[in-house]
Design a protein around this motif. Structure first.
Motif, PDB file in Angstrom:
ATOM      1  N   LEU A  61       1.393   0.945  -4.479  1.00 42.62           N
ATOM      2  CA  LEU A  61       2.408   1.793  -5.120  1.00 42.62           C
ATOM      3  C   LEU A  61       2.531   1.461  -6.605  1.00 42.62           C
ATOM      4  O   LEU A  61       2.521   2.345  -7.465  1.00 42.62           O
ATOM      5  N   ASN A  62       2.659   0.177  -6.901  1.00 37.15           N
ATOM      6  CA  ASN A  62       2.827  -0.248  -8.290  1.00 37.15           C
ATOM      7  C   ASN A  62       1.574   0.024  -9.112  1.00 37.15           C
ATOM      8  O   ASN A  62       1.662   0.393 -10.281  1.00 37.15           O
ATOM      9  N   THR A 121      -1.041   2.801 -13.458  1.00 39.80           N
ATOM     10  CA  THR A 121      -2.226   3.474 -14.003  1.00 39.80           C
ATOM     11  C   THR A 121      -1.933   4.910 -14.427  1.00 39.80           C
ATOM     12  O   THR A 121      -2.436   5.367 -15.453  1.00 39.80           O
ATOM     13  N   VAL A 122      -1.124   5.621 -13.679  1.00 35.52           N
ATOM     14  CA  VAL A 122      -0.786   6.993 -14.057  1.00 35.52           C
ATOM     15  C   VAL A 122       0.026   7.002 -15.347  1.00 35.52           C
ATOM     16  O   VAL A 122      -0.228   7.806 -16.241  1.00 35.52           O
ATOM     17  N   LEU A 161      10.751   1.236  -0.854  1.00 33.32           N
ATOM     18  CA  LEU A 161       9.447   0.839  -0.331  1.00 33.32           C
ATOM     19  C   LEU A 161       8.829  -0.325  -1.108  1.00 33.32           C
ATOM     20  O   LEU A 161       7.754  -0.797  -0.752  1.00 33.32           O
ATOM     21  N   GLY A 162       9.479  -0.765  -2.186  1.00 34.65           N
ATOM     22  CA  GLY A 162       9.001  -1.920  -2.923  1.00 34.65           C
ATOM     23  C   GLY A 162       8.406  -1.644  -4.277  1.00 34.65           C
ATOM     24  O   GLY A 162       7.909  -2.559  -4.939  1.00 34.65           O
ATOM     25  N   ALA A 183       8.466  -7.804  -4.999  1.00 35.98           N
ATOM     26  CA  ALA A 183       7.353  -8.723  -5.278  1.00 35.98           C
ATOM     27  C   ALA A 183       6.087  -8.193  -4.616  1.00 35.98           C
ATOM     28  O   ALA A 183       6.125  -7.674  -3.510  1.00 35.98           O
ATOM     29  N   THR A 184       4.969  -8.294  -5.328  1.00 39.22           N
ATOM     30  CA  THR A 184       3.710  -7.889  -4.725  1.00 39.22           C
ATOM     31  C   THR A 184       2.994  -9.127  -4.278  1.00 39.22           C
ATOM     32  O   THR A 184       2.007  -9.220  -3.767  1.00 39.22           O
TER      33      THR A 184
END
Length: 120
Positions: free
Chosen positions: A6-7, A12-13, A75-76, A119-120
């Protein structure tokens, strides 16, 4: 669920004006294209190195297509990534200074500590 993915999408977009415009105009098409062509590329590496397993869940894909920053946060997704991208996409639609940012914050106001884990 992949908070990283998701991040990575949001990051990038947001850094490509053409992708920002495509995401604003045709979110379903852009999300599908990005997932098929960019999701498994190594971040910021154009050497052709890639993985093969990263995919959005249906819930993540739906939230991305709907531009639902509240659901993405649940969703994070990191709120700074959604805020900067969505400012690029939607601030131009508002006439008052900081109008979009205030609306963004108001939609997030129901969250209490502890916030969802980003946190990823």
């Amino acid at each position: 669920m992949s908070k990283y993915l998701l991040n990575k999408f949001l990051y990038t977009v947001d850094r490509d004006p053409d992708l920002v415009e495509r995401y604003r105009a045709t979110p379903a098409e852009l999300v599908t294209w990005w997932e098929d062509s960019r999701a498994n590329m190594v971040l910021n590496c154009l050497t052709g190195e890639a993985s093969t397993w990263l995919r959005f869940t249906d819930e993540e894909r739906t939230a991305l297509i709907a531009h639902d920053h509240v659901k993405l946060f649940e969703l994070g997704a990191h709120p700074f990534l959604t805020l900067t991208l969505f400012i690029a996409m939607f601030e131009r639609d508002n006439t008052e200074p900081l109008e979009y940012q205030k609306a963004y914050g108001a939609r997030m106001a129901h969250f209490n500590l502890p916030y969802p884990d980003i946190a990823t």
